[in-house]
Design a protein around this motif. Structure first.
Motif, PDB file in Angstrom:
ATOM      1  N   SER A   1      29.120 -10.677  48.684  1.00  0.00           N
ATOM      2  CA  SER A   1      28.781  -9.615  47.736  1.00  0.00           C
ATOM      3  C   SER A   1      27.783 -10.075  46.681  1.00  0.00           C
ATOM      4  O   SER A   1      27.049  -9.264  46.132  1.00  0.00           O
TER       5      SER A   1
ATOM      6  N   ILE B   1      23.477  -4.396  42.904  1.00  0.00           N
ATOM      7  CA  ILE B   1      24.440  -3.446  42.345  1.00  0.00           C
ATOM      8  C   ILE B   1      23.693  -2.509  41.408  1.00  0.00           C
ATOM      9  O   ILE B   1      22.993  -2.957  40.498  1.00  0.00           O
TER      10      ILE B   1
ATOM     11  N   GLU C   1      28.438   1.243  38.475  1.00  0.00           N
ATOM     12  CA  GLU C   1      29.871   0.999  38.588  1.00  0.00           C
ATOM     13  C   GLU C   1      30.576   2.347  38.517  1.00  0.00           C
ATOM     14  O   GLU C   1      30.058   3.288  37.915  1.00  0.00           O
TER      15      GLU C   1
ATOM     16  N   CYS D   1      33.491  -1.490  50.023  1.00  0.00           N
ATOM     17  CA  CYS D   1      34.409  -2.601  50.295  1.00  0.00           C
ATOM     18  C   CYS D   1      33.648  -3.926  50.293  1.00  0.00           C
ATOM     19  O   CYS D   1      34.076  -4.895  49.665  1.00  0.00           O
TER      20      CYS D   1
ATOM     21  N   ASN E   1      32.548  -5.153  46.877  1.00  0.00           N
ATOM     22  CA  ASN E   1      33.638  -5.522  45.977  1.00  0.00           C
ATOM     23  C   ASN E   1      34.596  -6.542  46.582  1.00  0.00           C
ATOM     24  O   ASN E   1      35.694  -6.752  46.078  1.00  0.00           O
TER      25      ASN E   1
ATOM     26  N   LEU F   1      40.556  -0.683  46.373  1.00  0.00           N
ATOM     27  CA  LEU F   1      39.511  -0.155  45.497  1.00  0.00           C
ATOM     28  C   LEU F   1      39.892   1.125  44.774  1.00  0.00           C
ATOM     29  O   LEU F   1      39.145   1.579  43.919  1.00  0.00           O
TER      30      LEU F   1
ATOM     31  N   ARG G   1      40.417   0.586  37.927  1.00  0.00           N
ATOM     32  CA  ARG G   1      39.534  -0.430  38.509  1.00  0.00           C
ATOM     33  C   ARG G   1      38.085   0.037  38.432  1.00  0.00           C
ATOM     34  O   ARG G   1      37.778   1.211  38.565  1.00  0.00           O
TER      35      ARG G   1
ATOM     36  N   ILE H   1      34.598  -0.157  40.288  1.00  0.00           N
ATOM     37  CA  ILE H   1      34.038  -0.451  41.606  1.00  0.00           C
ATOM     38  C   ILE H   1      32.532  -0.630  41.463  1.00  0.00           C
ATOM     39  O   ILE H   1      31.854   0.224  40.889  1.00  0.00           O
ATOM     40  N   LYS H   2      32.012  -1.722  42.002  1.00  0.00           N
ATOM     41  CA  LYS H   2      30.568  -1.942  42.029  1.00  0.00           C
ATOM     42  C   LYS H   2      29.965  -1.051  43.106  1.00  0.00           C
ATOM     43  O   LYS H   2      30.472  -0.977  44.225  1.00  0.00           O
TER      44      LYS H   2
END
Length: 98
Positions: A35, A40, A43, A70, A73, A81, A86, A88-89
């Protein structure tokens, strides 16, 4: 064999030859990309009711691209996720294809 948007698009196939000479094709192993090499772009903060397919549709334009989330991250199990709270990128679409 697989569409270009599939996580398996770049994965090769092998052939297994049985004793009787018959041949069985199989999919080679897919290695999850690191990753850290992904771009990225955003978020997403998970809230009650979020589903990974809907998050992928919103940010990547295709619900079937949930696997990119998936990969970005380092999640081996998609439910990891969708834990409320949370972050998430969101990867740039098309990066991290393996």
């Amino acid at each position: 064999m697989f569409p270009v948007t599939s996580r398996y698009a770049a994965v090769g196939t092998g052939l297994y030859v049985k004793r009787d000479g018959s041949v069985i094709p199989y999919l080679l192993r897919r290695f999850v990309p690191q990753s850290g090499g992904m771009v990225i772009v955003a978020e997403h903060l998970v809230v009650l009711g979020d589903r990974l397919d809907n998050i992928a549709a919103r940010h990547l334009g295709d619900p079937e691209q949930f696997w990119r989330l998936c990969d970005a991250n380092d999640a081996m199990q998609p439910p990891e996720l969708t834990v409320i709270g949370r972050r998430i990128k969101i990867p740039f679409p098309g990066t991290g294809h393996a």
